[in-house]
Design a protein around this motif. Structure first.
Motif, PDB file in Angstrom:
ATOM      1  N   ALA A 154       0.819  -1.208   0.000  1.00  0.00           N
ATOM      2  CA  ALA A 154       0.000   0.000   0.000  1.00  0.00           C
ATOM      3  C   ALA A 154       0.854   1.260   0.000  1.00  0.00           C
ATOM      4  N   ASP A 155       2.128   1.130   0.383  1.00  0.00           N
ATOM      5  CA  ASP A 155       3.030   2.283   0.440  1.00  0.00           C
ATOM      6  C   ASP A 155       4.291   2.109  -0.397  1.00  0.00           C
TER       7      ASP A 155
ATOM      8  N   LEU B  80      15.626   5.423  -2.715  1.00  0.00           N
ATOM      9  CA  LEU B  80      16.162   5.216  -4.048  1.00  0.00           C
ATOM     10  C   LEU B  80      17.677   5.371  -4.120  1.00  0.00           C
ATOM     11  N   ILE B  81      18.231   6.228  -3.323  1.00  0.00           N
ATOM     12  CA  ILE B  81      19.663   6.518  -3.394  1.00  0.00           C
ATOM     13  C   ILE B  81      20.236   6.516  -1.981  1.00  0.00           C
ATOM     14  N   GLU B  82      21.349   5.841  -1.799  1.00  0.00           N
ATOM     15  CA  GLU B  82      22.066   5.775  -0.535  1.00  0.00           C
ATOM     16  C   GLU B  82      21.202   5.100   0.527  1.00  0.00           C
ATOM     17  N   GLN B  83      21.712   5.046   1.738  1.00  0.00           N
ATOM     18  CA  GLN B  83      20.990   4.417   2.846  1.00  0.00           C
ATOM     19  C   GLN B  83      20.024   5.427   3.453  1.00  0.00           C
ATOM     20  N   ARG B  84      18.919   5.645   2.752  1.00  0.00           N
ATOM     21  CA  ARG B  84      17.965   6.659   3.184  1.00  0.00           C
ATOM     22  C   ARG B  84      16.550   6.108   3.101  1.00  0.00           C
ATOM     23  N   ASN B  85      15.784   6.350   4.144  1.00  0.00           N
ATOM     24  CA  ASN B  85      14.380   5.984   4.190  1.00  0.00           C
ATOM     25  C   ASN B  85      13.562   7.227   3.868  1.00  0.00           C
ATOM     26  N   LEU B  86      12.970   7.265   2.674  1.00  0.00           N
ATOM     27  CA  LEU B  86      12.235   8.445   2.238  1.00  0.00           C
ATOM     28  C   LEU B  86      10.916   8.623   2.975  1.00  0.00           C
ATOM     29  N   PHE B  87      10.441   7.568   3.637  1.00  0.00           N
ATOM     30  CA  PHE B  87       9.204   7.680   4.409  1.00  0.00           C
ATOM     31  C   PHE B  87       9.455   8.306   5.774  1.00  0.00           C
ATOM     32  N   TRP B  88      10.745   8.417   6.141  1.00  0.00           N
ATOM     33  CA  TRP B  88      11.093   8.985   7.443  1.00  0.00           C
ATOM     34  C   TRP B  88      11.166  10.504   7.306  1.00  0.00           C
ATOM     35  N   GLN B  89      10.203  11.186   7.866  1.00  0.00           N
ATOM     36  CA  GLN B  89      10.142  12.646   7.792  1.00  0.00           C
ATOM     37  C   GLN B  89       9.641  13.197   9.115  1.00  0.00           C
ATOM     38  N   GLN B  90      10.246  14.308   9.535  1.00  0.00           N
ATOM     39  CA  GLN B  90       9.840  14.998  10.757  1.00  0.00           C
ATOM     40  C   GLN B  90       9.791  14.055  11.961  1.00  0.00           C
ATOM     41  N   GLY B  91      10.780  13.175  12.024  1.00  0.00           N
ATOM     42  CA  GLY B  91      10.917  12.311  13.180  1.00  0.00           C
ATOM     43  C   GLY B  91       9.981  11.124  13.233  1.00  0.00           C
ATOM     44  N   GLY B  92       9.355  10.784  12.106  1.00  0.00           N
ATOM     45  CA  GLY B  92       8.445   9.644  12.115  1.00  0.00           C
ATOM     46  C   GLY B  92       8.251   9.062  10.726  1.00  0.00           C
ATOM     47  N   MET B  93       7.631   7.891  10.674  1.00  0.00           N
ATOM     48  CA  MET B  93       7.344   7.239   9.407  1.00  0.00           C
ATOM     49  C   MET B  93       6.048   7.784   8.829  1.00  0.00           C
ATOM     50  N   GLN B  94       6.134   8.350   7.641  1.00  0.00           N
ATOM     51  CA  GLN B  94       4.953   8.873   6.956  1.00  0.00           C
ATOM     52  C   GLN B  94       4.443   7.816   5.977  1.00  0.00           C
ATOM     53  N   SER B  95       3.981   6.728   6.540  1.00  0.00           N
ATOM     54  CA  SER B  95       3.449   5.627   5.741  1.00  0.00           C
ATOM     55  C   SER B  95       2.316   4.985   6.527  1.00  0.00           C
ATOM     56  N   THR B  96       1.467   4.248   5.827  1.00  0.00           N
ATOM     57  CA  THR B  96       0.358   3.598   6.513  1.00  0.00           C
ATOM     58  C   THR B  96       0.796   2.332   7.220  1.00  0.00           C
ATOM     59  N   TYR B  97       1.989   1.821   6.876  1.00  0.00           N
ATOM     60  CA  TYR B  97       2.456   0.575   7.472  1.00  0.00           C
ATOM     61  C   TYR B  97       3.973   0.592   7.596  1.00  0.00           C
TER      62      TYR B  97
ATOM     63  N   VAL C 170       7.122   2.954  -7.075  1.00  0.00           N
ATOM     64  CA  VAL C 170       8.393   3.637  -7.345  1.00  0.00           C
ATOM     65  C   VAL C 170       8.126   5.114  -7.637  1.00  0.00           C
ATOM     66  N   GLU C 171       7.001   5.394  -8.269  1.00  0.00           N
ATOM     67  CA  GLU C 171       6.628   6.789  -8.526  1.00  0.00           C
ATOM     68  C   GLU C 171       6.462   7.549  -7.215  1.00  0.00           C
ATOM     69  N   ARG C 172       5.890   6.898  -6.215  1.00  0.00           N
ATOM     70  CA  ARG C 172       5.749   7.571  -4.925  1.00  0.00           C
ATOM     71  C   ARG C 172       7.114   7.855  -4.311  1.00  0.00           C
ATOM     72  N   LEU C 173       8.037   6.904  -4.427  1.00  0.00           N
ATOM     73  CA  LEU C 173       9.385   7.139  -3.912  1.00  0.00           C
ATOM     74  C   LEU C 173      10.040   8.322  -4.617  1.00  0.00           C
ATOM     75  N   LYS C 174       9.813   8.433  -5.911  1.00  0.00           N
ATOM     76  CA  LYS C 174      10.360   9.575  -6.656  1.00  0.00           C
ATOM     77  C   LYS C 174       9.786  10.876  -6.117  1.00  0.00           C
ATOM     78  N   GLN C 175       8.489  10.895  -5.860  1.00  0.00           N
ATOM     79  CA  GLN C 175       7.859  12.101  -5.332  1.00  0.00           C
ATOM     80  C   GLN C 175       8.391  12.452  -3.947  1.00  0.00           C
ATOM     81  N   LEU C 176       8.550  11.449  -3.092  1.00  0.00           N
ATOM     82  CA  LEU C 176       9.093  11.692  -1.756  1.00  0.00           C
ATOM     83  C   LEU C 176      10.531  12.176  -1.831  1.00  0.00           C
ATOM     84  N   HIS C 177      11.301  11.595  -2.752  1.00  0.00           N
ATOM     85  CA  HIS C 177      12.694  12.006  -2.955  1.00  0.00           C
ATOM     86  C   HIS C 177      12.761  13.487  -3.323  1.00  0.00           C
ATOM     87  N   ASN C 178      11.948  13.896  -4.274  1.00  0.00           N
ATOM     88  CA  ASN C 178      11.976  15.290  -4.716  1.00  0.00           C
ATOM     89  C   ASN C 178      11.440  16.230  -3.642  1.00  0.00           C
ATOM     90  N   ALA C 179      10.440  15.781  -2.874  1.00  0.00           N
ATOM     91  CA  ALA C 179       9.886  16.613  -1.812  1.00  0.00           C
ATOM     92  C   ALA C 179      10.895  16.840  -0.694  1.00  0.00           C
TER      93      ALA C 179
END
Length: 240
Positions: free
Chosen positions: A41-42, A64-81, A216-225
């Motif tokens: 779902a995410d 997508l690049i390096e050891q980075r979790n793009l769902f990790w923002q503002q100190g928390g996981m921005q994902s449904t799961y 993957v499109e969502r990851l691209k959007q999170l990467h750019n954001a």
């Protein structure tokens, strides 16, 4: 570098755990059979080959690049799961350790703040006593996912994928080592095999896994954001 040691009250009595800190540093995490629909779902779900065994593992891609979790923002996981293994990155089963647990002492989840492993008298906290059961459940679920993927491997429907990111400055970055299920090869399976897969509940997970690649499109959007080096487009195709 990881350093796995048996959990020891004398050595680790002051250690606390911030489970989310371990997830923040992960580009991907292995998932279990019961997590496929939840993670999809995410996150895009890929297969990666174990360098030692040659078996395929099922993973959810966080970045997508390096050891980075793009769902990790503002100190928390921005994902449904959040895949369960992502909150257990610091721990391993170890029969020589207290409560049957070992620690990766280099894991960022370990610190002097967070959930304590020991009380002031160095007895195990409820958090620590729950870790072994949690690890056992994850390991069993991952094993079930591996059995599923072994079935796909035997049917020869797994193929290497090429994921190429194109940045706005023209630079290209390829992510290697990813595999997926070939829908055309799945569709070409004979009727008896398809029926057997369906009855064994092996067909629906394949559909979810292939559909998840759209994330993957969502990851691209999170990467750019995240104001990283902008990605203009990407190409995800099966390799020859």
């Amino acid at each position: 570098m990881s350093r796995i040691v048996p959990l020891d009250a004398a050595r680790h009595h002051a250690v606390c755990v911030d489970t989310m800190a371990g997830a923040a540093a992960r580009q991907f995490v292995q998932i279990g059979l019961s997590e496929i629909a939840l993670a999809a779902a995410d996150m895009p779900l890929f297969l990666v080959k174990d360098g030692q065994t040659g078996r395929f593992n099922l993973v959810a891609l966080f970045g997508l690049i390096e050891q980075r979790n793009l769902f990790w923002q503002q100190g928390g996981m921005q994902s449904t799961y959040l895949p369960r293994a992502a909150s257990l990155t610091a721990f391993r089963l170890d029969p020589e350790g207290l409560e049957g647990v070992g620690l990766d002492e280099a894991d960022p989840a370990l610190s002097l703040r967070g959930e304590p492993l020991f009380d002031s008298d160095r007895s195990a906290t409820p958090f620590l006593t729950s870790i072994r059961d949690a690890l056992g459940a994850v390991i069993a679920d991952v094993a079930a996912a591996q059995a599923l993927i072994d079935t796909y491997a035997q049917l020869r429907v797994i193929r290497p994928l090429s994921l190429v990111l194109r940045h706005t400055d023209g630079h290209e970055h390829a992510i290697a080592g990813l595999y997926g299920l070939d829908e055309e090869q799945l569709a070409a399976l004979d009727d008896a095999t398809v029926v057997a897969l369906h009855r064994a509940d092996r067909l629906a997970p394949a559909a979810v896994m292939t559909a998840s690649l759209a994330q993957v499109e969502r990851l691209k959007q999170l990467h750019n954001a995240a104001q990283l080096r902008p990605i203009a487009s990407f190409q995800l195709t099966f390799s020859a």
